[in-house]
Write a protein that holds these residues in place. Structure first.
Motif: not given
Length: 206
Positions: A199-206
């Motif tokens: 989820l943190q990786k997803i947040l970083d790219r959003l």
């Protein structure tokens, strides 16, 4: 079912005794039990069923874990259901399906434990604040969001929600006595920690 930050949960008599034993201002949060040594908890035999089977043995920590994790999981499933129609990111949709598929069976497992332990989920009646639980306002914001706005809010809320579940799972591993409950707590910790990282990786790219 929408769940508020302050959730009225049930606690068996033994669980009430556990809170009393802890004392202090942290008694209404499960996080407050993390520092409690096993020697300070009530003896497991006080909450053990008549059966001599190891799987039937449980203590106040196991009861508290099940009673609090059930509604915690139920809210995560509710959030995952929202992602099916509101998320725009394919990875978020895929992860939401995975979260629901994992947590739905765990909810039923914990409900079965309470039944086996002769603990009625609606007995007693005591308010607890659980780590990571979304407030009514938080859930309304998530329901109202769509597309990229939903994606970002979902990820932020689910990270906080998962971190709360991890905290509760660690408490069960430290204070519980039922082997199956402690095993599930370890699974929750491991699974949700991996999902937090995703989820943190997803947040970083959003």
């Amino acid at each position: 079912m929408r769940i508020n930050r302050k959730i009225s949960l049930t606690a068996a008599t033994g669980a009430l005794a556990l809170l009393t034993a802890c004392g202090g201002g942290n008694g209404d949060s499960m996080a407050g039990h993390e520092g409690m040594s096993s020697s300070s908890a009530p003896a497991a035999t006080t909450a053990t069923t008549a059966s001599t089977s190891p799987s039937a043995t449980f203590n106040d920590g196991d009861v508290m874990f099940a009673q609090m994790m059930i509604p915690h999981h139920e809210q995560a499933v509710e959030m995952a259901d929202l992602a099916a129609t509101r998320a725009s990111d394919p990875e978020i949709k895929e992860l939401a399906v995975k979260i629901k598929a994992a947590q739905d069976p765990e909810i039923q497992t914990m409900k079965d434990w309470l039944t086996d332990w002769s603990i009625h989920p609606d007995s007693g009646g005591m308010g607890h604040s659980m780590p990571g639980v979304m407030s009514e306002e938080d859930m309304k914001k998530l329901e109202a969001a769509k597309g990229k706005a939903f994606d970002k809010l979902f990820v932020q809320q689910m990270i906080a929600h998962h971190n709360g579940a991890i905290e509760m799972a660690k408490t069960e591993q430290a204070n519980g006595s039922n082997p199956k409950a402690k095993e599930l707590a370890k699974t929750i910790e491991t699974t949700q920690q991996a999902e937090v990282e995703q989820l943190q990786k997803i947040l970083d790219r959003l």
